[in-house]
Design an enzyme around this catalytic site. Structure first.
Site, short mmCIF file in Angstrom:
data_model
loop_
_atom_site.label_atom_id
_atom_site.label_comp_id
_atom_site.label_asym_id
_atom_site.label_seq_id
_atom_site.Cartn_x
_atom_site.Cartn_y
_atom_site.Cartn_z
CE LYS A 47 -2.59 3.48 -2.27
NZ LYS A 47 -3.99 3.47 -1.84
CE LYS A 76 -0.21 3.39 4.38
NZ LYS A 76 0.65 2.22 4.58
CG ASP A 77 -8.20 0.81 3.08
OD1 ASP A 77 -7.85 -0.36 2.93
OD2 ASP A 77 -8.74 1.25 4.11
NE ARG A 78 -11.22 1.43 -6.43
CZ ARG A 78 -12.07 0.82 -7.25
NH1 ARG A 78 -12.41 -0.45 -7.02
NH2 ARG A 78 -12.60 1.46 -8.27
CB SER A 344 -12.62 -2.49 7.38
OG SER A 344 -13.73 -3.35 7.45
#
EC number: 5.4.99.27
Length: 347
Positions: A47, A76-78, A344
């Site tokens: 993604k 998981k981060d964007r 972060s």
């Protein structure tokens, strides 16, 4: 929140990260091989510019399921390019057209059947590729610091994202302990933040004293890659050898009810580091929530830590971390890194 000390001396650089999502890449390391049968469709998805919860909602809509029918092992981060597994519960083993999921945000890399729902934490770790841009600092000194981290490891801090925007999760936890009602998902998040804040305070004291990776009297040891602990027990040559081989690590408390497992000097340091008024409130709240005393390793060694200079002011880092460990811990030992996306680094 307390400022986190540095284990290896003064900061060596200033830099930017996440100038583009491709500058922050995370690949989940699977903990098991799919069974190839069962009623859970296991999807490996890459993604970009989308967070995990958003993708899970897309999958639920695609499969015509309630959101609880989609599971994932970790968040998981964007603002990154990440690869992770999702499981979709399809009891009739009839999957919609996978090609329909393709978009600028989502790419399905692999699909197979599995006989169990994907559980939270069911991953072996995460592999990172980070690109720091606009690096200001002496390259030779940065190279030496990274070589030292690869050889010795570094303090196993909980990262900033555990504490929310502007560190607001700890004050919110105190409000919750004071009687403010929270949703169950908020409650779980705030309990974790409270525990993490106390752990970081203990680790900060050990870093300040220079014994974050050396034994104290009454030490509790954690096995590498495991949640198993043992000790306290007398210091021996065998323990020294295991510590040197990164087979075991000193540990610190994840607070809860029950007796603190450490003793002697280790227990005295731990209790002294979290004896201020706010810490006592956090401790009482965690005990009231009936969490049990647990431990976390104080030391972390990134696996296969490598770096290269792509340009004079562009530094690429690659490494792998166990579950629950933060890339920000590595960056912290180098110096201030500005997150251009305003978020972060991921676990």
């Amino acid at each position: 929140m307390i400022p986190l000390p540095l284990a290896f001396g003064a900061p060596l650089l200033r830099a930017d990260i996440r100038t583009t999502p491709e500058d922050f890449q995370v690949d989940e390391l699977p903990a098991f091989e799919p069974s190839g049968e069962g009623e859970h469709l296991l999807l490996t998805i890459r993604k970009r510019g989308a967070n995990t919860v958003h993708v899970a909602k897309l999958l639920a809509k695609w499969a015509g399921l309630p959101e609880m029918g989609v599971s994932f092992a970790g968040m998981k981060d964007r603002h990154a390019v990440t690869t992770q597994r999702f499981s979709v519960h399809l009891p009739k083993r009839v999957a919609p057209d996978i090609a329909a999921l393709a978009s600028d945000e989502v790419e399905v890399l692999e699909s197979t059947w599995h006989n169990r729902k994907l559980q939270r934490g069911a991953l072996a770790g995460n592999r990172f590729r980070l690109v720091l841009r606009n690096v200001q600092g002496e390259a030779k000194a940065i190279d030496e610091r990274l070589s030292l981290i690869a050889a010795r490891g570094l303090p196993n801090w909980f990262g900033e994202q555990r504490f929310g925007r502007d560190g607001g999760n700890v004050p919110a936890a105190l409000a919750m302990f004071g009687g403010r009602r929270m949703r169950p998902d908020q409650r779980s998040l705030l309990l974790s933040a409270a525990r993490s804040a106390l752990f970081n305070q203990v680790l900060a004291e050990r870093v300040a004293q220079g014994n974050w990776d050396t034994p104290l009297d009454g030490e509790v040891w954690m096995l590498d890659g495991s949640r198993s602990v043992f000790g306290p027990e007398p210091w021996t040559d065998l323990l020294a050898d295991r510590l040197g081989r990164f087979d075991i690590h000193p540990s610190g408390p994840l607070w809860g009810e029950g007796e603190l497992r450490s003793s002697g000097d280790a227990a005295a340091l731990e209790l002294g580091a979290i004896s201020d008024e706010q810490s006592l409130q956090l401790r009482a709240g965690l005990e009231g929530a009936r969490l049990k005393q647990e431990r976390r390793a104080l030391r972390l060694r990134p696996a296969n830590l490598q770096h290269r200079w792509l340009e004079a002011d562009v530094l690429e880092l690659t490494f792998a971390l166990p579950p629950g460990c933060y890339a920000t811990a590595v960056l912290h030992e180098l110096g201030p890194v500005n997150d251009v996306a305003g978020v972060s680094a991921s676990e």
